[in-house]
Write a protein that holds these residues in place. Structure first.
Motif, short mmCIF file in Angstrom:
data_model
loop_
_atom_site.label_atom_id
_atom_site.label_comp_id
_atom_site.label_asym_id
_atom_site.label_seq_id
_atom_site.Cartn_x
_atom_site.Cartn_y
_atom_site.Cartn_z
N PRO A 85 0.82 -1.21 0.00
CA PRO A 85 0.00 0.00 0.00
C PRO A 85 0.86 1.26 0.00
CG PRO A 85 0.12 -0.90 2.21
CD PRO A 85 0.85 -1.86 1.31
N ASP A 86 0.27 2.34 -0.51
CA ASP A 86 0.95 3.63 -0.49
C ASP A 86 0.64 4.29 0.85
OD1 ASP A 86 2.22 5.96 -0.99
OD2 ASP A 86 0.76 6.74 -2.43
N GLY A 87 1.24 3.75 1.92
CA GLY A 87 0.95 4.22 3.27
C GLY A 87 2.14 4.92 3.90
N PRO A 88 2.17 4.97 5.23
CA PRO A 88 3.26 5.66 5.93
C PRO A 88 4.61 4.97 5.70
CG PRO A 88 1.40 5.25 7.39
CD PRO A 88 1.16 4.44 6.16
N TRP A 89 5.67 5.76 5.76
CA TRP A 89 7.04 5.26 5.71
C TRP A 89 7.65 5.43 7.11
CZ3 TRP A 89 10.25 5.05 0.81
CH2 TRP A 89 9.44 4.94 -0.32
N PRO A 219 5.88 0.62 -2.78
CA PRO A 219 4.54 0.72 -3.36
C PRO A 219 4.60 0.71 -4.88
CG PRO A 219 4.83 2.29 -1.57
CD PRO A 219 6.18 1.69 -1.83
N ALA A 220 3.84 -0.20 -5.49
CA ALA A 220 3.88 -0.36 -6.95
C ALA A 220 3.41 0.90 -7.67
CB ALA A 220 3.03 -1.55 -7.36
N ALA A 221 2.58 1.70 -7.00
CA ALA A 221 2.10 2.93 -7.63
C ALA A 221 3.21 3.96 -7.77
CB ALA A 221 0.96 3.52 -6.80
N LEU A 222 4.27 3.81 -6.98
CA LEU A 222 5.39 4.75 -7.00
C LEU A 222 6.60 4.20 -7.75
CD1 LEU A 222 5.25 6.01 -3.30
CD2 LEU A 222 4.25 7.10 -5.31
#
Length: 257
Positions: A85-89, A219-222
């Motif tokens: 997921p494109d969540g917190p790092w 994240p695959a979106a990034l």
């Protein structure tokens, strides 16, 4: 540790004969002397407990080892199977003193296993919320006073691929995945004797367990996932259980005095 995690713990052995472990390691290419030194060092590091049964030496995994193996299983067998997921790092920085070299080495090793990559001197980054795991790790190693921790998101204008390339060698990672697939795909649907099944399955998991330390699962979106990662994950989860029965029989035969 690969042998303990793959055969001893899941098969509920309380202890295992040292001579059997040495013989199995010999089948994997290690000399008897090197194998015995490794067992002794693991006992000195509180990873194994040594005891005698008559003239034979047996080893039992310590509580610390069982905890490490449980954590490792969760990371290895979930790796590559969940959407990133494109969540917190998570950002960690530390300055563990020179006289705490062992704690520092263990910290770095565990950080890599949690998907962290180095972005500077003593500064580590993971593309996931690892606050709980890192807090527990700092407490376990007693280095909380020498570390800082932040959880957040990269700002929108930042090109994640730029600093990701600094922390992780993604091209070399893709090559590792391709090499893994090339080495082990020939064993799919192959008929192997017990000893060969043991050797292949052990090398398979020993090679695969490196990937969680090398691949942060960005994240695959990034950032696009590494080439052949999906193939390597599918191959591991197909071959590892397929060889379990034959490999387990060989393990039992060799370690039983």
């Amino acid at each position: 540790m690969t042998l303990l995690g793959s055969y001893l713990r899941p098969r509920r052995y309380r202890s295992v004969w040292a001579g059997g472990l040495v013989a199995l390691l010999a089948e994997l290419g290690f000399s008897a002397g090197a194998a015995r030194v490794a067992l002794t060092r693991m006992a000195q590091r509180d990873l194994l407990e040594r005891h005698r049964d008559g003239r034979r030496v047996h080893y039992t995994p310590s509580r610390r080892t069982l905890d490490i193996l449980a954590d490792g299983d969760e990371r290895i067998f979930s790796f590559g199977r969940r959407r990133s997921p494109d969540g917190p790092w998570t950002l960690l920085w530390h300055s563990v003193p020179e006289d705490r070299k062992l704690a520092r080495a263990r910290l770095v090793r565990r950080l890599r296993f949690l998907g962290f990559g180095p972005v500077g001197d003593g500064t580590w980054l993971a593309p996931h919320d690892r606050e709980r795991e890192v807090a527990e790790l700092l407490a376990e190693l007693d280095v909380r006073a020498h570390a800082g921790l932040l959880v957040g998101r990269p700002p929108a204008p930042v090109d994640v691929r730029v600093f990701a390339a600094r922390a992780w060698d993604l091209e070399a990672l893709a090559e590792r995945y391709a090499a893994f697939v090339a080495e082990f795909e020939r064993y799919q649907n192959a008929r192997l004797d017990d000893a060969t099944a043991f050797a292949v399955r052990t090398r398979l998991v020993h090679a695969f367990r490196r990937f969680p330390m090398l691949d942060p699962e960005l994240p695959a979106a990034l950032v696009p996932p590494p080439r052949r990662r999906a193939d390597a994950v599918a191959l591991f989860h197909d071959l590892y259980p397929a060889l379990a029965e034959a490999a387990g029989r060989h393990f039992d035969e060799v370690v039983t005095p």
